[in-house]
Write a protein that holds these residues in place. Structure first.
Motif, PDB file in Angstrom:
ATOM      1  N   LEU A 219       0.823  -1.211   0.000  1.00 11.88           N
ATOM      2  CA  LEU A 219       0.000   0.000   0.000  1.00 11.88           C
ATOM      3  C   LEU A 219       0.856   1.261   0.000  1.00 11.88           C
ATOM      4  O   LEU A 219       0.458   2.296  -0.534  1.00 11.88           O
ATOM      5  CB  LEU A 219      -0.928   0.014   1.220  1.00 11.88           C
ATOM      6  CG  LEU A 219      -2.145  -0.910   1.187  1.00 11.88           C
ATOM      7  CD1 LEU A 219      -2.916  -0.806   2.503  1.00 11.88           C
ATOM      8  CD2 LEU A 219      -3.067  -0.563   0.021  1.00 11.88           C
ATOM      9  N   TYR A 220       2.028   1.185   0.601  1.00  9.66           N
ATOM     10  CA  TYR A 220       2.899   2.363   0.685  1.00  9.66           C
ATOM     11  C   TYR A 220       3.521   2.716  -0.656  1.00  9.66           C
ATOM     12  O   TYR A 220       4.140   3.777  -0.784  1.00  9.66           O
ATOM     13  CB  TYR A 220       3.981   2.136   1.741  1.00  9.66           C
ATOM     14  CG  TYR A 220       3.427   2.091   3.138  1.00  9.66           C
ATOM     15  CD1 TYR A 220       3.252   3.255   3.873  1.00  9.66           C
ATOM     16  CD2 TYR A 220       3.049   0.883   3.730  1.00  9.66           C
ATOM     17  CE1 TYR A 220       2.719   3.224   5.163  1.00  9.66           C
ATOM     18  CE2 TYR A 220       2.522   0.840   5.010  1.00  9.66           C
ATOM     19  CZ  TYR A 220       2.362   2.018   5.724  1.00  9.66           C
ATOM     20  OH  TYR A 220       1.826   1.978   6.994  1.00  9.66           O
TER      21      TYR A 220
ATOM     22  N   ASN B 220       1.502   2.555  -3.399  1.00 10.74           N
ATOM     23  CA  ASN B 220       0.323   2.839  -4.203  1.00 10.74           C
ATOM     24  C   ASN B 220      -0.024   4.315  -4.064  1.00 10.74           C
ATOM     25  O   ASN B 220      -0.127   4.844  -2.948  1.00 10.74           O
ATOM     26  CB  ASN B 220      -0.846   1.959  -3.729  1.00 10.74           C
ATOM     27  CG  ASN B 220      -2.083   2.121  -4.590  1.00 10.74           C
ATOM     28  OD1 ASN B 220      -2.657   3.197  -4.641  1.00 10.74           O
ATOM     29  ND2 ASN B 220      -2.490   1.031  -5.239  1.00 10.74           N
ATOM     30  N   ALA B 221      -0.200   5.004  -5.218  1.00  7.34           N
ATOM     31  CA  ALA B 221      -0.436   6.453  -5.193  1.00  7.34           C
ATOM     32  C   ALA B 221      -1.721   6.799  -4.451  1.00  7.34           C
ATOM     33  O   ALA B 221      -1.763   7.743  -3.661  1.00  7.34           O
ATOM     34  CB  ALA B 221      -0.488   6.998  -6.616  1.00  7.34           C
ATOM     35  N   ALA B 222      -2.790   6.032  -4.707  1.00  4.70           N
ATOM     36  CA  ALA B 222      -4.066   6.313  -4.044  1.00  4.70           C
ATOM     37  C   ALA B 222      -3.971   6.091  -2.537  1.00  4.70           C
ATOM     38  O   ALA B 222      -4.516   6.855  -1.740  1.00  4.70           O
ATOM     39  CB  ALA B 222      -5.169   5.444  -4.639  1.00  4.70           C
ATOM     40  N   ALA B 223      -3.248   5.043  -2.139  1.00  7.37           N
ATOM     41  CA  ALA B 223      -3.098   4.757  -0.715  1.00  7.37           C
ATOM     42  C   ALA B 223      -2.241   5.823  -0.036  1.00  7.37           C
ATOM     43  O   ALA B 223      -2.459   6.154   1.138  1.00  7.37           O
ATOM     44  CB  ALA B 223      -2.483   3.381  -0.518  1.00  7.37           C
ATOM     45  N   THR B 224      -1.279   6.375  -0.756  1.00 10.43           N
ATOM     46  CA  THR B 224      -0.465   7.453  -0.195  1.00 10.43           C
ATOM     47  C   THR B 224      -1.327   8.656   0.142  1.00 10.43           C
ATOM     48  O   THR B 224      -1.119   9.325   1.158  1.00 10.43           O
ATOM     49  CB  THR B 224       0.638   7.857  -1.190  1.00 10.43           C
ATOM     50  OG1 THR B 224       1.424   6.713  -1.507  1.00 10.43           O
ATOM     51  CG2 THR B 224       1.529   8.931  -0.594  1.00 10.43           C
ATOM     52  N   PHE B 225      -2.318   8.936  -0.705  1.00 11.63           N
ATOM     53  CA  PHE B 225      -3.265  10.009  -0.402  1.00 11.63           C
ATOM     54  C   PHE B 225      -3.988   9.716   0.897  1.00 11.63           C
ATOM     55  O   PHE B 225      -4.232  10.611   1.712  1.00 11.63           O
ATOM     56  CB  PHE B 225      -4.267  10.139  -1.556  1.00 11.63           C
ATOM     57  CG  PHE B 225      -5.358  11.135  -1.312  1.00 11.63           C
ATOM     58  CD1 PHE B 225      -5.154  12.481  -1.542  1.00 11.63           C
ATOM     59  CD2 PHE B 225      -6.602  10.720  -0.848  1.00 11.63           C
ATOM     60  CE1 PHE B 225      -6.165  13.400  -1.312  1.00 11.63           C
ATOM     61  CE2 PHE B 225      -7.617  11.632  -0.610  1.00 11.63           C
ATOM     62  CZ  PHE B 225      -7.394  12.978  -0.849  1.00 11.63           C
ATOM     63  N   LEU B 226      -4.326   8.447   1.127  1.00  5.88           N
ATOM     64  CA  LEU B 226      -5.013   8.056   2.356  1.00  5.88           C
ATOM     65  C   LEU B 226      -4.101   8.226   3.562  1.00  5.88           C
ATOM     66  O   LEU B 226      -4.505   8.779   4.591  1.00  5.88           O
ATOM     67  CB  LEU B 226      -5.486   6.607   2.241  1.00  5.88           C
ATOM     68  CG  LEU B 226      -6.229   6.024   3.442  1.00  5.88           C
ATOM     69  CD1 LEU B 226      -7.568   6.716   3.637  1.00  5.88           C
ATOM     70  CD2 LEU B 226      -6.437   4.519   3.262  1.00  5.88           C
ATOM     71  N   PHE B 227      -2.836   7.778   3.444  1.00  8.07           N
ATOM     72  CA  PHE B 227      -1.919   7.855   4.576  1.00  8.07           C
ATOM     73  C   PHE B 227      -1.588   9.302   4.946  1.00  8.07           C
ATOM     74  O   PHE B 227      -1.429   9.631   6.110  1.00  8.07           O
ATOM     75  CB  PHE B 227      -0.624   7.094   4.259  1.00  8.07           C
ATOM     76  CG  PHE B 227      -0.811   5.606   4.148  1.00  8.07           C
ATOM     77  CD1 PHE B 227      -1.638   4.940   5.041  1.00  8.07           C
ATOM     78  CD2 PHE B 227      -0.180   4.873   3.167  1.00  8.07           C
ATOM     79  CE1 PHE B 227      -1.830   3.576   4.949  1.00  8.07           C
ATOM     80  CE2 PHE B 227      -0.353   3.509   3.062  1.00  8.07           C
ATOM     81  CZ  PHE B 227      -1.186   2.860   3.958  1.00  8.07           C
ATOM     82  N   ASN B 228      -1.455  10.151   3.944  1.00  9.94           N
ATOM     83  CA  ASN B 228      -1.117  11.542   4.205  1.00  9.94           C
ATOM     84  C   ASN B 228      -2.369  12.390   4.432  1.00  9.94           C
ATOM     85  O   ASN B 228      -2.281  13.615   4.546  1.00  9.94           O
ATOM     86  CB  ASN B 228      -0.305  12.122   3.038  1.00  9.94           C
ATOM     87  CG  ASN B 228       0.487  13.341   3.456  1.00  9.94           C
ATOM     88  OD1 ASN B 228       0.843  13.486   4.615  1.00  9.94           O
ATOM     89  ND2 ASN B 228       0.756  14.234   2.520  1.00  9.94           N
ATOM     90  N   GLY B 229      -3.530  11.741   4.502  1.00 11.35           N
ATOM     91  CA  GLY B 229      -4.778  12.468   4.701  1.00 11.35           C
ATOM     92  C   GLY B 229      -4.938  13.030   6.099  1.00 11.35           C
ATOM     93  O   GLY B 229      -5.968  13.642   6.408  1.00 11.35           O
ATOM     94  N   THR B 230      -3.931  12.816   6.956  1.00 11.66           N
ATOM     95  CA  THR B 230      -3.994  13.396   8.294  1.00 11.66           C
ATOM     96  C   THR B 230      -4.074  14.921   8.249  1.00 11.66           C
ATOM     97  O   THR B 230      -4.460  15.557   9.238  1.00 11.66           O
ATOM     98  CB  THR B 230      -2.760  12.975   9.108  1.00 11.66           C
ATOM     99  OG1 THR B 230      -1.569  13.292   8.360  1.00 11.66           O
ATOM    100  CG2 THR B 230      -2.779  11.472   9.378  1.00 11.66           C
ATOM    101  N   LEU B 231      -3.732  15.501   7.119  1.00  9.82           N
ATOM    102  CA  LEU B 231      -3.790  16.961   6.980  1.00  9.82           C
ATOM    103  C   LEU B 231      -5.222  17.496   7.006  1.00  9.82           C
ATOM    104  O   LEU B 231      -5.435  18.670   7.343  1.00  9.82           O
ATOM    105  CB  LEU B 231      -3.128  17.388   5.666  1.00  9.82           C
ATOM    106  CG  LEU B 231      -1.602  17.561   5.657  1.00  9.82           C
ATOM    107  CD1 LEU B 231      -1.140  17.911   4.262  1.00  9.82           C
ATOM    108  CD2 LEU B 231      -1.186  18.624   6.650  1.00  9.82           C
ATOM    109  N   VAL B 232      -6.209  16.674   6.621  1.00  7.54           N
ATOM    110  CA  VAL B 232      -7.567  17.193   6.468  1.00  7.54           C
ATOM    111  C   VAL B 232      -8.139  17.707   7.780  1.00  7.54           C
ATOM    112  O   VAL B 232      -9.060  18.524   7.780  1.00  7.54           O
ATOM    113  CB  VAL B 232      -8.518  16.116   5.877  1.00  7.54           C
ATOM    114  CG1 VAL B 232      -8.051  15.679   4.502  1.00  7.54           C
ATOM    115  CG2 VAL B 232      -8.650  14.923   6.807  1.00  7.54           C
ATOM    116  N   VAL B 233      -7.579  17.253   8.913  1.00  8.56           N
ATOM    117  CA  VAL B 233      -8.101  17.720  10.198  1.00  8.56           C
ATOM    118  C   VAL B 233      -7.853  19.209  10.379  1.00  8.56           C
ATOM    119  O   VAL B 233      -8.519  19.868  11.191  1.00  8.56           O
ATOM    120  CB  VAL B 233      -7.460  16.909  11.345  1.00  8.56           C
ATOM    121  CG1 VAL B 233      -6.033  17.359  11.607  1.00  8.56           C
ATOM    122  CG2 VAL B 233      -8.298  17.008  12.614  1.00  8.56           C
TER     123      VAL B 233
END
Length: 529
Positions: free
Chosen positions: A149-150, A152-165
């Motif tokens: 998953l690390y 995978n481009a789409a999964a990277t968006f998920l992992f770095n999605g901590t910014l949305v908070v």
């Protein structure tokens, strides 16, 4: 594997070390924090905390029944203060409030801000989506899938999605400042309003948070069993019994290594920043000095993450590695020192405060936005820019490359700032966001407990695939909002109405008088009905 054993024989001692009869290799490392031996359907046992929480829930239910019956028999707010307080718990009235579209109210300028409801709802959904794969890191039959998953481009968006908070902080700062500016039109705000404002904010967050916290610390332990039940559910209950007052005082984001609802670090940070915002507007009454104070807060918010990165040698963003997720983030230095602190999230709160002051000033001067339609393409480009910004953290997941400290410091400064400036409207004013937005706070509170409960009850290792991740996300999302509905109608909405009754009493309407002149008699004063 001892941590997953469900039989009566446990190869580990109660302290997590190997029992004398069980020989381990010289290179074997026992993770003492994660070794729990559980028998099938092992009872948790009831104690006084369980009974006290049950009594609390019973009292809340009785208040809702009494309020609903009061509403049913036709009592109105004008009869007595007790009747008005009971009507706050009317399920019928709260159901009507839940279905009301966002922005409906007497103040037309607040209607223009209904896009924030959609933004808050979408952000909550993204947060739940980012947390849903936790079960894969905790109990997976295919570790290779997780490792891939690390890459995978789409999964990277998920992992770095901590910014949305960061969106939450921007919205919170904006709404606080804008509402205070509207209040100043009726009466000046001074230092004596500060404790009242802090109390109102605490009452807004605390009731439903306290109930969820109480259930997590007590009755959630009795909802199931499984190989990981003690490590995920019992452990959180024990930590909540130990650290509950930190959560209710909203300083839990400065308490490290606590498994008590760790995702609620945001509530602590938001409460602290709200107090800061109230201090700015209550103590600094001059518009000029307010601008200077908010600008200073913005500068401090920009440079503070970089200082932490340099001094403590941290990552500029939270790296969602399998080991970090296995501990639900609570032992990661970046999470503890950079991600969850109130002062490290100051920049977007300051942007919210400053933006509210700017919008209010433009509205006062009758700003005509139609003159700037030529910039519409730039406006619609904000969303893809936001997606790119979230994905930009993928370089931090590259194996074998150590990012220079200076580059990490610069990225830590820029990423929060740029994400806070990215605001997109579009579909955010859809009417359906109103009910979902009201349920978002309660859904945010319960979603991690749902993930813990489901994962802790797994009797076998979880099958890992993209489809399973999607199903897990949709299941957690739906269940979170389903549970949030009664929490909002029976706890959150009633206490919000109680705050209005106690702190914002309705002014009595004076009926107009008519004076009738009569010959040879005194004037007769009639009240127009």
């Amino acid at each position: 594997m001892g941590a997953l054993g469900t039989g009566p024989v446990c190869p580990y001692g109660k302290d997590g070390t190997a029992a004398p009869s069980h020989k381990l290799g010289k290179k074997t490392k026992v993770l003492e924090d994660f070794v729990y031996c559980t028998k099938f359907d092992e009872p948790a046992g009831y104690d006084m905390v369980d009974y006290a929480v049950a009594l609390l829930i019973l009292v809340l239910v009785l208040f809702n029944v009494a309020g609903s019956l009061t509403d049913y028999v036709g009592c109105t707010e004008n009869k007595s203060i007790g009747g008005r307080l009971l009507l706050c718990f009317s399920i019928k009235r709260n159901w009507v409030r839940l279905r009301t579209a966002a922005g409906d109210g007497p103040e037309p300028r607040l209607t223009r801000l209904k896009c924030f409801t959609g933004l808050k709802t979408i952000t909550t959904i993204l947060v739940i989506m980012a947390h849903s794969p936790i079960n894969i890191a905790l109990s997976t039959s295919d570790p290779e899938f997780l490792e891939n998953l690390y890459h995978n481009a789409a999964a990277t968006f998920l992992f770095n999605g901590t910014l949305v908070v960061q969106t939450f902080f921007l919205i919170s700062g904006f709404l606080l400042a804008y509402n205070l500016l509207l209040m100043e039109e009726k009466r000046p705000i001074s230092w004596d309003w500060l404790p009242k404002g802090v109390l109102i904010r605490w009452l807004r967050l605390a009731p439903v948070n306290a109930v969820v916290l109480a259930v997590v610390a007590s009755w959630q332990r009795h909802l199931g069993s499984g190989p990981l039940w003690k490590s995920l559910v019992h452990k959180e209950a024990a930590h909540c019994r130990r650290d509950w007052f930190y959560n209710l005082l909203y300083v839990n984001n400065y308490v490290d290594n606590s498994d008590c609802m760790p995702h609620t670090w945001y509530l602590g940070a938001d409460m602290q920043l709200s107090v800061l915002g109230l201090v700015v507007f209550c103590l600094v009454t001059s518009p000029k000095f307010r601008k200077m104070t908010v600008a200073a807060a913005f500068v401090v918010g920009v440079i503070t993450p970089a200082i932490h990165v340099v001094v403590q040698n941290l990552s500029p963003i939270l790296i969602v590695s399998p080991e970090v997720v296995r501990n639900i983030f609570v032992r990661d230095p970046t999470f503890n020192n950079l991600y969850k602190r109130g002062h490290t999230n100051l920049v977007n709160y300051a942007i919210g405060l400053g933006t509210a002051m700017l919008v209010y000033r433009l509205q006062q001067h009758k700003f005509d936005v139609t003159k700037y339609k030529k910039y519409t393409p730039l406006y619609y480009g904000l969303f893809p820019c936001g997606v790119f910004l979230i994905s930009s953290g993928s370089f931090l997941y590259i194996d074998g490359i150590e990012i220079p400290l200076a580059a990490r410091a610069v990225y830590a400064c820029a990423v929060r700032l740029l994400f806070g400036l990215d605001l997109y409207r579009g579909v955010l004013e859809w009417r359906g966001w109103g009910p979902l937005g009201r349920l978002s706070y309660a859904a945010f509170l319960v979603h991690v407990s749902i993930i813990r409960t489901v994962t802790g009850a797994y009797a076998v290792l979880a099958f890992s695939s993209f489809n399973q991740m999607v199903m897990m996300f949709l299941g957690v999302l739906c269940l979170s909002y389903i549970i949030a509905a009664p929490l909002w109608m029976m706890i959150e909405a009633p206490f919000c109405e109680l705050v209005k009754v106690c702190f914002y009493p309705k002014k009595k309407k004076h009926k107009p008088e008519l004076t009738i002149q009569c010959e040879g008699k005194k004037d007769i004063i009639c009240i127009k009905l």
